[in-house]
Design a protein around this motif. Sequence first.
Motif, short mmCIF file in Angstrom:
data_model
loop_
_atom_site.label_atom_id
_atom_site.label_comp_id
_atom_site.label_asym_id
_atom_site.label_seq_id
_atom_site.Cartn_x
_atom_site.Cartn_y
_atom_site.Cartn_z
N MET A 10 0.83 -1.20 0.00
CA MET A 10 0.00 0.00 0.00
C MET A 10 0.87 1.26 0.00
O MET A 10 0.63 2.22 -0.75
CB MET A 10 -0.92 0.01 1.22
N MET A 11 1.92 1.27 0.82
CA MET A 11 2.79 2.44 0.90
C MET A 11 3.55 2.67 -0.40
O MET A 11 3.77 3.81 -0.81
CB MET A 11 3.77 2.29 2.07
N GLU A 61 8.00 8.49 4.57
CA GLU A 61 7.90 9.93 4.32
C GLU A 61 7.02 10.21 3.10
O GLU A 61 6.14 11.08 3.14
CB GLU A 61 9.30 10.51 4.10
N SER A 62 7.25 9.46 2.02
CA SER A 62 6.47 9.67 0.81
C SER A 62 5.00 9.34 1.04
O SER A 62 4.10 10.04 0.55
CB SER A 62 7.04 8.79 -0.31
N TYR A 63 4.75 8.28 1.80
CA TYR A 63 3.37 7.87 2.07
C TYR A 63 2.64 8.92 2.91
O TYR A 63 1.51 9.32 2.59
CB TYR A 63 3.37 6.52 2.77
N VAL A 64 3.27 9.37 3.98
CA VAL A 64 2.65 10.38 4.84
C VAL A 64 2.34 11.65 4.04
O VAL A 64 1.24 12.20 4.13
CB VAL A 64 3.55 10.71 6.05
N ASP A 111 -3.80 2.72 7.48
CA ASP A 111 -4.96 1.84 7.44
C ASP A 111 -5.11 1.24 6.04
O ASP A 111 -5.13 1.96 5.04
CB ASP A 111 -6.22 2.64 7.80
N LEU A 112 -5.22 -0.08 5.97
CA LEU A 112 -5.33 -0.76 4.68
C LEU A 112 -6.62 -0.45 3.96
O LEU A 112 -6.73 -0.65 2.75
CB LEU A 112 -5.20 -2.27 4.88
N ASN A 113 -7.61 0.06 4.69
CA ASN A 113 -8.90 0.38 4.08
C ASN A 113 -8.97 1.82 3.56
O ASN A 113 -10.03 2.30 3.18
CB ASN A 113 -10.04 0.15 5.09
#
Length: 434
Positions: free
Chosen positions: A104-105, A289-292, A414-416
Amino acid sequence: MHTSVFEYGYLTHNKAASDEIGAKLISKRTFEYLKDVSLSAGESDTNKCLGLTKRFGYELLQVKNYVGVLFTMTGEHIEVLPKTGRKSATQEQAVSESRDMLLMMLQHLGSFRYVSSNQASIATKQMPLLEVFISQFLQSVNILVKRGLKSDYVMQEDNLHFQKGKLKVSQQIKYNVVNKHKFYVEYDEYLINRPANRLLRTALLKLGNYTRLATNQKLLRELQFAFADVPTSKSVKQDINALKLDRGMLDYHSPIAWAKLILDGFSPLSMKGDSSALSLLFPMEAVFESYVASVLRTQLPDGAELTTQASSKYLVTHNQRSQFQLKPDLLLTLPDNSKLILDTKWKLIDTEEHNYGLSQSDLYQMFAYGHKYLNGNGDLFLIYPAHQSFNQPMECSFDFSGTLRLWVVPFESDLNGDSRLILPDKFSRKALFS
């Protein structure tokens, strides 16, 4: 054979070490190969993700903060997973949850955004990361084949029985002084033999050495057949430089992005002595960092702006030159033009530990950010991944001064699709993020 290990976990070829301290067991041949790689400073970047150590009398390899897949020349591959999955009820559940979280990330990581967001498949959840990556490449190529491979005009030179295109005078004299009935010509021909197709064919052939999953093997054979009329790349570098992915080539973007990774060794980290090693490893700090940043950007209030890697300030001036650039991960400018500094840290905070496990150097860094970007007046945030023991922000700030405050807050993945930054009440009321 594949082995799953969490960040900072240990690898061993000694069964006693596996039984006593929980190190993951790999073959002696693989261990010796990776040991050699980890000690090869200057020859390989792989020593950035592996370190040789000793615990309780056992020689061990410790994986560091790189996550993804490490494929070795012995045929074994090791998947290194984010450490947030450790707290799950069972080992199998922890591995599955952590693998899904990583996938996901990675969807938010710049050039690796072609990872599929579909995590609903049970088969995918049970699939090792290496096979997941291979599967997603194959699926992207399969979609392309169904829509049709693109042909292009390719320059050809040949000695023909008829004239077409442009006569090459010097070659005509060289080859056809006697054979006056032939013509040495240069012409364009509309062919499937173009750089993009050659790269895909070459990547498909390379994967035959790695995939062990029956469904991947079957699809790979079908796709190799579909590319049977396409030659392999004689020079991958030249074909990459010659790529032209214009508007009519949109279907190629995803498969070509995967092919570049595969043909480049499938890794930002090269493997010593084996440039074809199929490994894909990412620094987890960069992934987090990229995900946030990606998530927060979708939650900004109207008129707010989020800047990544701001770089306008320096720590000192020396001889009229600015030195030591300060680059906070995130700079949030609110509609009233006030600013907040946010910095991400991929580390599990422990509220029971002395100083909560916070790094003194991180606090020094935030202090510098606060004085240079906020003029010593405002709020800064250190963002850590949420887990069972850290799912609420620390109630009190760390005061650098009466006007400069540092807050330590969790980010819940969260995966959702309900990932969010959990802020203290005083900031939640200001609706910094929706």
